[in-house]
Design a protein around this motif. Structure first.
Motif, PDB file in Angstrom:
ATOM      1  N   TYR A 103      -2.088  36.098  -3.756  1.00  0.00           N
ATOM      2  CA  TYR A 103      -2.398  35.042  -4.722  1.00  0.00           C
ATOM      3  C   TYR A 103      -3.371  34.028  -4.116  1.00  0.00           C
ATOM      4  CZ  TYR A 103      -1.796  30.872  -7.592  1.00  0.00           C
ATOM      5  OH  TYR A 103      -2.026  29.761  -8.366  1.00  0.00           O
ATOM      6  N   PHE A 104      -3.055  33.537  -2.929  1.00  0.00           N
ATOM      7  CA  PHE A 104      -3.924  32.542  -2.298  1.00  0.00           C
ATOM      8  C   PHE A 104      -5.255  33.157  -1.848  1.00  0.00           C
ATOM      9  CE2 PHE A 104       0.045  30.077  -1.875  1.00  0.00           C
ATOM     10  CZ  PHE A 104      -0.409  28.879  -2.403  1.00  0.00           C
ATOM     11  N   ASN A 105      -5.253  34.428  -1.569  1.00  0.00           N
ATOM     12  CA  ASN A 105      -6.496  35.100  -1.204  1.00  0.00           C
ATOM     13  C   ASN A 105      -7.468  35.107  -2.382  1.00  0.00           C
ATOM     14  OD1 ASN A 105      -7.659  36.264   1.141  1.00  0.00           O
ATOM     15  ND2 ASN A 105      -7.574  38.281   0.191  1.00  0.00           N
ATOM     16  N   TYR A 127      11.222  39.718  -2.135  1.00  0.00           N
ATOM     17  CA  TYR A 127      10.094  39.151  -1.423  1.00  0.00           C
ATOM     18  C   TYR A 127       9.853  40.037  -0.196  1.00  0.00           C
ATOM     19  CZ  TYR A 127      10.307  34.667  -3.974  1.00  0.00           C
ATOM     20  OH  TYR A 127      10.280  33.686  -4.937  1.00  0.00           O
ATOM     21  N   GLN A 128       8.607  40.156   0.217  1.00  0.00           N
ATOM     22  CA  GLN A 128       8.283  40.963   1.391  1.00  0.00           C
ATOM     23  C   GLN A 128       7.412  40.167   2.339  1.00  0.00           C
ATOM     24  OE1 GLN A 128       9.199  44.394   2.479  1.00  0.00           O
ATOM     25  NE2 GLN A 128       8.558  43.111   4.186  1.00  0.00           N
ATOM     26  N   ASN A 129       8.043  39.557   3.331  1.00  0.00           N
ATOM     27  CA  ASN A 129       7.280  38.882   4.375  1.00  0.00           C
ATOM     28  C   ASN A 129       6.581  39.905   5.250  1.00  0.00           C
ATOM     29  OD1 ASN A 129       7.802  36.061   3.900  1.00  0.00           O
ATOM     30  ND2 ASN A 129       9.907  36.464   4.475  1.00  0.00           N
ATOM     31  N   SER A 130       5.413  39.529   5.719  1.00  0.00           N
ATOM     32  CA  SER A 130       4.625  40.433   6.549  1.00  0.00           C
ATOM     33  C   SER A 130       3.853  39.626   7.582  1.00  0.00           C
ATOM     34  CB  SER A 130       3.640  41.227   5.675  1.00  0.00           C
ATOM     35  OG  SER A 130       2.813  42.057   6.462  1.00  0.00           O
ATOM     36  N   ALA A 131       3.578  40.261   8.706  1.00  0.00           N
ATOM     37  CA  ALA A 131       2.614  39.705   9.660  1.00  0.00           C
ATOM     38  C   ALA A 131       1.248  40.220   9.231  1.00  0.00           C
ATOM     39  CB  ALA A 131       2.944  40.157  11.072  1.00  0.00           C
ATOM     40  N   ILE A 132       0.271  39.335   9.097  1.00  0.00           N
ATOM     41  CA  ILE A 132      -1.047  39.708   8.581  1.00  0.00           C
ATOM     42  C   ILE A 132      -2.112  39.326   9.603  1.00  0.00           C
ATOM     43  CG2 ILE A 132      -2.708  39.393   6.698  1.00  0.00           C
ATOM     44  CD1 ILE A 132      -0.291  38.630   4.921  1.00  0.00           C
ATOM     45  N   SER A 133      -2.968  40.281   9.933  1.00  0.00           N
ATOM     46  CA  SER A 133      -4.036  40.047  10.912  1.00  0.00           C
ATOM     47  C   SER A 133      -5.355  40.551  10.363  1.00  0.00           C
ATOM     48  CB  SER A 133      -3.715  40.758  12.230  1.00  0.00           C
ATOM     49  OG  SER A 133      -3.713  42.169  12.054  1.00  0.00           O
ATOM     50  N   GLN A 158      -2.912  28.590   5.983  1.00  0.00           N
ATOM     51  CA  GLN A 158      -2.701  29.764   6.834  1.00  0.00           C
ATOM     52  C   GLN A 158      -3.902  30.709   6.752  1.00  0.00           C
ATOM     53  OE1 GLN A 158       1.636  30.344   5.238  1.00  0.00           O
ATOM     54  NE2 GLN A 158       1.451  31.547   7.104  1.00  0.00           N
ATOM     55  N   LEU A 159      -4.390  30.916   5.529  1.00  0.00           N
ATOM     56  CA  LEU A 159      -5.549  31.792   5.357  1.00  0.00           C
ATOM     57  C   LEU A 159      -6.777  31.215   6.037  1.00  0.00           C
ATOM     58  CD1 LEU A 159      -3.535  32.705   3.061  1.00  0.00           C
ATOM     59  CD2 LEU A 159      -5.559  33.415   1.792  1.00  0.00           C
TER      60      LEU A 159
END
Length: 239
Positions: free
Chosen positions: A174-176, A95-101, A153-154
């Motif tokens: 996926y949610f995007n 799994y790759q957690n990321s901060a997304i902006s 979150q999105l």
């Protein structure tokens, strides 16, 4: 005769397995259809090892661990790596957690500590899973929240109610897609790889079965197979 005996021996060792795992984590695990990226990889590795999955029990992590210790299941998918008296497989997936902006904000996050300056929304229990550095940083954030529903979150990000969301890259994508399919239009985003990748393994109560699985997994992820994707190679994480 020798070949027949070898074939008979291998067949006699084949097992129909019962596994336990957490509930749906799309796109890794789908409870309703009993598939997903992670489950399919586990299934394929067992197939290559000469075993098959008969049943998957979807339950809480705590109950899954209890079922394994009671030997009512053969293995756990997504086992916690701090359990005693278990045999752990090689990593199945990362799994790759990321901060997304939002790209238009032109943020340039280089470290976990920089999250202290931004409004942040993360997945549930992120403080527990992402460690003390993360918990300390977000405790200083102007706004910090955690969401059970990751689609929320999105929504918060695209409505500019937060500056940064924290979640796994595949889960975000996926949610995007769901967000887009609902007639909404996602804005361009930027990934900030400030977290190390997180390997996910299986836990077993039987070392022989664990070794069988590892052999199947090694075949599956060998260079001759194309099942291993770039997401399984950890991204460089800034100091």
């Amino acid at each position: 005769m020798t070949l027949w005996c070898i074939s008979w021996f291998n067949t006699s060792q084949a097992k129909e397995l019962t596994l336990a795992t957490s509930k749906s984590i799309p796109p890794y695990i789908f409870e309703e259809t009993e598939n997903g990226i992670q489950i399919e990889r586990v299934r394929a590795a067992f197939d290559l090892a000469g075993h098959s999955i008969k049943k998957i029990i979807f339950t809480s992590n705590k109950r899954a661990e209890l079922l394994l210790k009671q030997k009512k299941v053969d293995a756990i998918i997504n086992v916690a790596m701090d359990q005693k008296n278990l045999y752990y497989s090689d990593p199945v997936i990362h799994y790759q957690n990321s901060a997304i902006s939002l790209s238009r904000l032109e943020l340039n996050l280089k470290s976990i500590e920089e999250l202290a300056y931004y409004r942040v929304m993360a997945f549930q229990n992120a403080k527990k899973f992402l460690g003390n550095r993360y918990a300390t940083a977000v405790s200083k954030s102007p706004i910090y929240d955690e969401a059970v529903n990751q689609l929320a979150q999105l929504e918060r990000l695209y409505n500019e109610q937060v500056d940064v969301i924290i979640l796994d890259v595949r889960i975000f994508e996926y949610f995007n897609q769901l967000y887009n399919a609902a007639g909404k239009y996602p804005a361009p985003v930027q990934y900030h790889y400030i977290f190390p990748s997180s390997p996910r393994s299986l836990g077993f109560h039987n070392a022989t079965l664990r070794n069988d699985f590892n052999r199947g997994l090694k075949k599956l992820l060998s260079p001759s197979n194309d099942t291993k994707d770039s997401q399984d190679t950890p991204n460089p994480v800034p100091n």
